[in-house]
Design a protein around this motif. Sequence first.
Motif, PDB file in Angstrom:
ATOM      1  N   MET A   1       0.880  -1.309   0.100  1.00 33.03           N
ATOM      2  CA  MET A   1       0.076   0.126  -0.298  1.00 33.03           C
ATOM      3  C   MET A   1       0.604   1.567   0.194  1.00 33.03           C
ATOM      4  SD  MET A   1      -2.961   0.891   2.644  1.00 33.03           S
ATOM      5  CE  MET A   1      -4.498   1.598   1.965  1.00 33.03           C
ATOM      6  N   ALA A   2       0.475   2.235  -0.773  1.00 33.67           N
ATOM      7  CA  ALA A   2       1.294   3.534  -0.867  1.00 33.67           C
ATOM      8  C   ALA A   2       1.280   4.252   0.570  1.00 33.67           C
ATOM      9  CB  ALA A   2       0.698   4.244  -1.699  1.00 33.67           C
ATOM     10  N   GLU A   3       2.308   4.809   0.809  1.00 39.06           N
ATOM     11  CA  GLU A   3       2.407   5.601   1.886  1.00 39.06           C
ATOM     12  C   GLU A   3       1.855   7.108   1.910  1.00 39.06           C
ATOM     13  OE1 GLU A   3       5.735   7.781   4.870  1.00 39.06           O
ATOM     14  OE2 GLU A   3       6.000   5.915   3.867  1.00 39.06           O
ATOM     15  N   LYS A   4       1.102   7.469   2.802  1.00 33.25           N
ATOM     16  CA  LYS A   4       0.112   8.729   2.655  1.00 33.25           C
ATOM     17  C   LYS A   4       0.882   9.810   3.710  1.00 33.25           C
ATOM     18  CE  LYS A   4      -3.996   9.051   4.440  1.00 33.25           C
ATOM     19  NZ  LYS A   4      -5.289   8.858   4.656  1.00 33.25           N
ATOM     20  N   GLN A   5       1.201  11.049   3.095  1.00 30.85           N
ATOM     21  CA  GLN A   5       1.832  11.713   4.120  1.00 30.85           C
ATOM     22  C   GLN A   5       1.064  13.110   4.137  1.00 30.85           C
ATOM     23  OE1 GLN A   5       5.680  13.048   2.719  1.00 30.85           O
ATOM     24  NE2 GLN A   5       5.991  14.746   4.090  1.00 30.85           N
ATOM     25  N   ILE A   6       0.600  13.713   5.107  1.00 27.53           N
ATOM     26  CA  ILE A   6       0.120  14.966   5.112  1.00 27.53           C
ATOM     27  C   ILE A   6       0.790  16.241   5.163  1.00 27.53           C
ATOM     28  CG2 ILE A   6      -1.851  16.131   6.614  1.00 27.53           C
ATOM     29  CD1 ILE A   6      -2.738  13.443   5.543  1.00 27.53           C
ATOM     30  N   ILE A   7       0.512  17.080   4.379  1.00 25.09           N
ATOM     31  CA  ILE A   7       1.434  18.245   4.272  1.00 25.09           C
ATOM     32  C   ILE A   7       0.779  19.397   4.768  1.00 25.09           C
ATOM     33  CG2 ILE A   7       2.153  19.919   2.392  1.00 25.09           C
ATOM     34  CD1 ILE A   7       3.320  16.965   2.090  1.00 25.09           C
ATOM     35  N   ALA A   8       1.405  20.224   5.705  1.00 20.95           N
ATOM     36  CA  ALA A   8       0.903  21.396   6.444  1.00 20.95           C
ATOM     37  C   ALA A   8       1.957  22.566   6.139  1.00 20.95           C
ATOM     38  CB  ALA A   8       0.483  20.976   7.655  1.00 20.95           C
ATOM     39  N   THR A   9       1.562  23.756   6.203  1.00 19.08           N
ATOM     40  CA  THR A   9       2.576  24.796   6.434  1.00 19.08           C
ATOM     41  C   THR A   9       1.912  26.030   6.964  1.00 19.08           C
ATOM     42  OG1 THR A   9       3.933  26.291   5.238  1.00 19.08           O
ATOM     43  CG2 THR A   9       2.360  25.428   3.790  1.00 19.08           C
ATOM     44  N   ASP A  10       2.352  26.809   7.679  1.00 18.73           N
ATOM     45  CA  ASP A  10       1.687  27.933   8.290  1.00 18.73           C
ATOM     46  C   ASP A  10       2.035  29.191   7.397  1.00 18.73           C
ATOM     47  OD1 ASP A  10       4.514  28.640   8.462  1.00 18.73           O
ATOM     48  OD2 ASP A  10       4.556  28.715  10.759  1.00 18.73           O
ATOM     49  N   LYS A  11       2.864  28.851   6.158  1.00 15.67           N
ATOM     50  CA  LYS A  11       2.813  30.031   5.006  1.00 15.67           C
ATOM     51  C   LYS A  11       1.630  30.120   4.243  1.00 15.67           C
ATOM     52  CE  LYS A  11       7.819  29.662   5.353  1.00 15.67           C
ATOM     53  NZ  LYS A  11       8.988  29.245   4.493  1.00 15.67           N
ATOM     54  N   ALA A  12       0.603  29.042   4.498  1.00 17.05           N
ATOM     55  CA  ALA A  12      -0.511  29.046   3.792  1.00 17.05           C
ATOM     56  C   ALA A  12      -1.680  28.910   4.720  1.00 17.05           C
ATOM     57  CB  ALA A  12      -0.840  27.856   2.686  1.00 17.05           C
ATOM     58  N   PRO A  13      -2.822  29.362   4.267  1.00 18.74           N
ATOM     59  CA  PRO A  13      -3.986  29.264   5.306  1.00 18.74           C
ATOM     60  C   PRO A  13      -4.157  27.976   6.071  1.00 18.74           C
ATOM     61  CG  PRO A  13      -4.530  30.486   3.358  1.00 18.74           C
ATOM     62  CD  PRO A  13      -3.446  29.759   3.007  1.00 18.74           C
ATOM     63  N   ALA A  14      -4.510  27.916   7.252  1.00 15.89           N
ATOM     64  CA  ALA A  14      -4.801  26.735   7.902  1.00 15.89           C
ATOM     65  C   ALA A  14      -5.995  26.294   7.545  1.00 15.89           C
ATOM     66  CB  ALA A  14      -4.749  27.287   9.337  1.00 15.89           C
ATOM     67  N   ALA A  15      -5.971  24.733   7.497  1.00 15.48           N
ATOM     68  CA  ALA A  15      -7.230  24.066   6.926  1.00 15.48           C
ATOM     69  C   ALA A  15      -8.498  24.618   8.106  1.00 15.48           C
ATOM     70  CB  ALA A  15      -6.937  22.795   7.102  1.00 15.48           C
ATOM     71  N   ILE A  16      -9.667  24.732   7.506  1.00 14.91           N
ATOM     72  CA  ILE A  16     -10.726  25.345   8.409  1.00 14.91           C
ATOM     73  C   ILE A  16     -11.745  24.402   8.520  1.00 14.91           C
ATOM     74  CG2 ILE A  16     -10.063  27.723   8.438  1.00 14.91           C
ATOM     75  CD1 ILE A  16     -11.695  28.364   6.130  1.00 14.91           C
ATOM     76  N   GLY A  17     -11.489  23.131   8.328  1.00 13.52           N
ATOM     77  CA  GLY A  17     -12.555  22.050   8.266  1.00 13.52           C
ATOM     78  C   GLY A  17     -11.720  20.835   8.092  1.00 13.52           C
ATOM     79  N   THR A  18     -12.617  19.766   7.824  1.00 15.55           N
ATOM     80  CA  THR A  18     -12.078  18.372   7.890  1.00 15.55           C
ATOM     81  C   THR A  18     -11.389  17.972   6.686  1.00 15.55           C
ATOM     82  OG1 THR A  18     -14.320  17.734   7.035  1.00 15.55           O
ATOM     83  CG2 THR A  18     -14.037  17.601   9.588  1.00 15.55           C
ATOM     84  N   TYR A  19     -10.147  18.548   6.387  1.00 15.64           N
ATOM     85  CA  TYR A  19      -9.289  18.409   5.285  1.00 15.64           C
ATOM     86  C   TYR A  19      -7.806  18.914   5.605  1.00 15.64           C
ATOM     87  CZ  TYR A  19      -9.560  23.382   4.384  1.00 15.64           C
ATOM     88  OH  TYR A  19      -9.610  25.004   4.618  1.00 15.64           O
TER      89      TYR A  19
END
Length: 127
Positions: A1-19
């Motif tokens: 199974m492929a490995e899934k990595q979640i990407i997050a940066t404070d240089k873009a708007p924070a996710a404001i929901g279930t994503y």
Amino acid sequence: MAEKQIIATDKAPAAIGTYSQAVKVDNTVYLSGQIPLVPSTMEMISDDFAEQVVQVFENMTAVCEASGGSLADIVKLNIFLTDLSHFATVNEIMSRYFSQPYPARAAIGVKELPKASLVEMDGIMVL
């Protein structure tokens, strides 16, 4: 199974929901929709359409970079507009951020977008 990595940066708007801002699977990155929120304030940049488009591209740039790539790695771009008469402006601003070969693209007219945004974009990037 492929490995899934979640990407997050404070240089873009924070996710404001279930994503997540983006999800990387192998060498493909799926970018969530970006609207013209200023990351530091989480407020809309302005009511000006051109300024909104620039902010969306800046937000997408930040997420692409946090994923290990750049806008040049986007292979599919979806643009959602509340008024398709603004499409020429999108093309002009997009030409500042992309060079040939351009990604595949769709431009879709929609009734409304989150926070009364005039534009939203999402995409798929291959690294």
